[in-house]
Motif scaffolding. Structure first.
Motif, PDB file in Angstrom:
ATOM      1  N   LEU A 237       7.594  14.166  -1.234  1.00  0.00           N
ATOM      2  CA  LEU A 237       8.104  15.188  -2.147  1.00  0.00           C
ATOM      3  C   LEU A 237       7.854  16.608  -1.639  1.00  0.00           C
ATOM      4  CD1 LEU A 237       9.490  16.096  -4.690  1.00  0.00           C
ATOM      5  CD2 LEU A 237       7.348  15.727  -5.948  1.00  0.00           C
ATOM      6  N   PRO A 238       6.612  16.947  -1.186  1.00  0.00           N
ATOM      7  CA  PRO A 238       6.423  18.308  -0.666  1.00  0.00           C
ATOM      8  C   PRO A 238       7.349  18.627   0.502  1.00  0.00           C
ATOM      9  CG  PRO A 238       4.308  17.234  -0.994  1.00  0.00           C
ATOM     10  CD  PRO A 238       5.357  16.190  -1.195  1.00  0.00           C
ATOM     11  N   LEU A 239       7.503  17.685   1.440  1.00  0.00           N
ATOM     12  CA  LEU A 239       8.382  17.919   2.587  1.00  0.00           C
ATOM     13  C   LEU A 239       9.835  18.044   2.149  1.00  0.00           C
ATOM     14  CD1 LEU A 239       6.913  15.505   5.303  1.00  0.00           C
ATOM     15  CD2 LEU A 239       6.784  18.000   5.257  1.00  0.00           C
ATOM     16  N   TYR A 240      10.248  17.176   1.248  1.00  0.00           N
ATOM     17  CA  TYR A 240      11.631  17.228   0.790  1.00  0.00           C
ATOM     18  C   TYR A 240      11.902  18.525   0.024  1.00  0.00           C
ATOM     19  CZ  TYR A 240      16.150  15.490  -0.713  1.00  0.00           C
ATOM     20  OH  TYR A 240      17.502  15.339  -0.904  1.00  0.00           O
ATOM     21  N   GLY A 241      10.927  18.924  -0.794  1.00  0.00           N
ATOM     22  CA  GLY A 241      11.081  20.175  -1.526  1.00  0.00           C
ATOM     23  C   GLY A 241      11.198  21.367  -0.592  1.00  0.00           C
ATOM     24  N   MET A 242      10.367  21.398   0.452  1.00  0.00           N
ATOM     25  CA  MET A 242      10.436  22.500   1.408  1.00  0.00           C
ATOM     26  C   MET A 242      11.775  22.507   2.135  1.00  0.00           C
ATOM     27  SD  MET A 242       6.640  22.932   3.077  1.00  0.00           S
ATOM     28  CE  MET A 242       6.251  21.196   3.291  1.00  0.00           C
TER      29      MET A 242
END
Length: 408
Positions: A237-242
Motif C-alpha cells: 500500500l505505501p509503495l502503491y500510494g507513492m
C-alpha cells in the motif's frame, strides 16, 4: 449460528469493544505520514519513526500474549491500552517534535501489542473453544467495520476541519472502547478457558509458554508462512500510494482514507464468510485463499499503476487480511488448546507477522529506488508465491492440525 455463544452475557459489549478498538489499535497510524509531512518532516525521518514503532510493537507482542495468559485483569489491560493510546495521540498533537513523536509511537505500538491478545483471550474466556471461531469472526467483522467508519470519518473531517479531527476521533473511540469493555461482566470471563485450559485437571505448570510454541511444528510452519506473507504484503500500500499520488495530485487525507475504506469494507464481508468456510473446509483452506490472493494483488499492482487501480489492489488486500484476521487466531487457538498458552501463541505469531511487516518497506523501498515500482511489486509477488508454496507443501500436517500437534 452458535447458540451457546449467542447467549453469553456481554457478547454485544464485546462486539462493540472490537468496533471501537479498531481505531485504538491503529491510532492515527494511517494518517501519521501526511500529518508529519505537513509539519515539515522529511520522508526519511517519517520512515525511521514508523520503523521504530513497528519494531517495538513486534518485540512486545509475545510478552503481551504471556501477560494475557497469566493475568486475571484482562479488562483492565484493555482499559490501560486505550488510555495509553489517548495520551499518545494528545502528545503527538501538542508537540510534533522528534522526541514527542517517538514517544507517542512507542506508546501506540505497546498499546496495540497488548490489545490483540487481550481481545482474543477475553473472547475465548467468554465463549470457550466451541464458540471461538464463530464469535471471533463476528468480532473481526465489527473490528473492520470500525476501521471503515473511523477512517471514513477521519478523512472527511480532516478535509473539512484539519488534522485535529483525526485526534479528536481517536480519543472518542478510545473512550467508547473503555465503556464497552467495562460493560462486559467480569464473571463471564473464565480465565482458565481464556488461556486454553478447558479441564480443571489440566497441569498448570507442565510447560512454559515459549517452549510449547517451539515444539508445535504446525504453529512454526504457520508463523513462517505468515512472515513471508507480510514481508510481501506490508509494503504494497505505501509503495502503491507513492506511485499513484506522485502522478495524480489529490487531497492526501482523502486518498489515505479511501485506500483504507476499500480494503476494510471487503474485510467485513470476508470476516463473516470465514466463519462458515472454517466450519465447512477448515482453517487451512481459508488461509490458502489468502496466500493465493496476495500474488494476484502484486501482479495487478505492477500493471495498474493508475488512480482507479486502488480499487482492485485494495479489494484483494481486503480478501487476504479479512480472512486471516479470523482464521489465524482460530487456528492458533485450535493448535494450542489444552496447553494453557493460547494467548502466548497468539503473541508469538503476531511477532512473526511483525518481523515480515517491519522488513517489507525496507526491502520494497530499496528495490523501488533502484529498479522502479513495477519491479518492486513483482519481487514482492515472488515472495508471496514462496509463502503459498510453503503452505501447500505442508498441507498434510496443517490440515490435520489436532493430530499433528504433539509435545515432548
Amino acid at each position: 449460528m452458535n447458540t451457546a455463544a449467542s447467549t453469553v452475557p456481554g457478547r454485544r459489549a464485546l462486539e462493540a469493544l472490537n468496533f471501537f478498538a479498531a481505531d485504538v489499535q491503529a491510532g492515527i497510524g494511517p494518517f501519521l505520514g501526511v500529518f508529519l509531512q505537513a509539519r515539515g518532516w522529511h520522508t526519511g525521518d517519517i520512515g525511521a519513526v514508523m520503523t521504530l514503532a513497528g519494531v517495538i510493537g513486534m518485540l512486545a507482542t509475545a510478552p503481551a500474549g504471556v501477560l494475557v495468559d497469566d493475568t486475571r485483569r484482562k479488562r483492565g489491560l484493555v482499559v490501560a491500552s486505550c488510555l495509553l493510546t489517548t495520551v499518545a495521540s494528545a502528545l503527538l498533537w501538542i508537540s510534533p517534535s522528534m522526541l514527542a513523536v517517538v514517544a507517542s509511537q512507542i506508546a501506540t505500538a505497546l498499546s496495540g501489542a497488548a490489545l490483540g491478545p487481550a481481545l482474543a483471550g477475553i473472547t475465548l474466556g467468554m465463549v470457550r473453544k466451541a464458540g471461538f471461531d464463530h464469535q471471533f469472526g463476528r468480532n473481526q467483522a465489527f473490528n473492520h467495520a470500525g476501521n471503515v467508519i473511523g477512517a471514513g470519518l477521519s478523512g472527511i473531517f480532516a478535509w473539512r476541519f484539519g488534522f485535529v479531527a483525526v485526534f479528536v476521533l481517536a480519543v472518542l473511540f478510545a473512550g467508547l472502547a473503555i465503556v464497552s469493555v467495562l460493560l462486559i461482566p467480569s464473571r463471564v470471563i473464565d480465565h482458565r478457558a481464556a488461556r486454553g485450559w478447558e479441564q480443571p485437571s489440566a497441569n498448570d505448570d507442565r510447560m512454559s509458554g515459549f517452549r510449547v510454541l517451539l515444539i508445535c511444528k504446525p504453529l512454526l510452519i504457520l508463523s513462517c508462512a505468515l512472515l513471508l506473507f507480510h514481508l510481501a504484503n506490508a509494503a504494497m500500500l505505501p509503495l502503491y500510494g507513492m506511485a499513484v499520488v506522485a502522478a495524480h495530485q489529490g487531497n492526501p487525507a482523502l486518498f489515505t482514507a479511501a485506500t483504507i475504506v476499500v480494503a476494510q469494507v471487503v474485510m467485513v464481508a470476508m470476516s463473516m464468510l470465514a466463519i462458515g468456510w472454517m466450519r465447512k473446509h477448515g482453517h487451512w483452506f481459508v488461509l490458502l485463499l489468502t496466500f493465493i490472493a496476495l500474488p494476484v494483488r502484486c501482479v495487478v499492482a505492477a500493471h495498474l499503476i493508475k488512480s482507479w487501480g486502488v480499487w482492485p489492489v485494495q479489494a484483494l488486500d481486503g480478501i487476504g487480511a479479512g480472512l486471516q484476521s479470523v482464521a489465524v487466531p482460530a487456528m492458533v487457538a485450535s493448535l494450542l488448546q489444552g496447553t494453557g498458552r493460547v494467548n502466548a501463541g497468539q503473541g508469538a505469531v503476531m511477532t512473526m507477522q511483525g518481523i515480515g511487516a517491519a522488513l517489507s518497506p525496507l526491502l520494497g523501498g530499496a528495490i523501488a529506488d533502484v529498479f522502479g515500482f513495477r519491479a518492486a511489486f513483482l519481487l514482492l509477488g515472488a515472495i508471496a508465491v514462496a509463502a503459498l508454496v510453503l503452505w501447500c507443501g505442508c498441507a498434510r500436517m496443517l490440515r490435520h492440525e489436532r493430530d499433528a500437534y504433539s509435545m515432548s
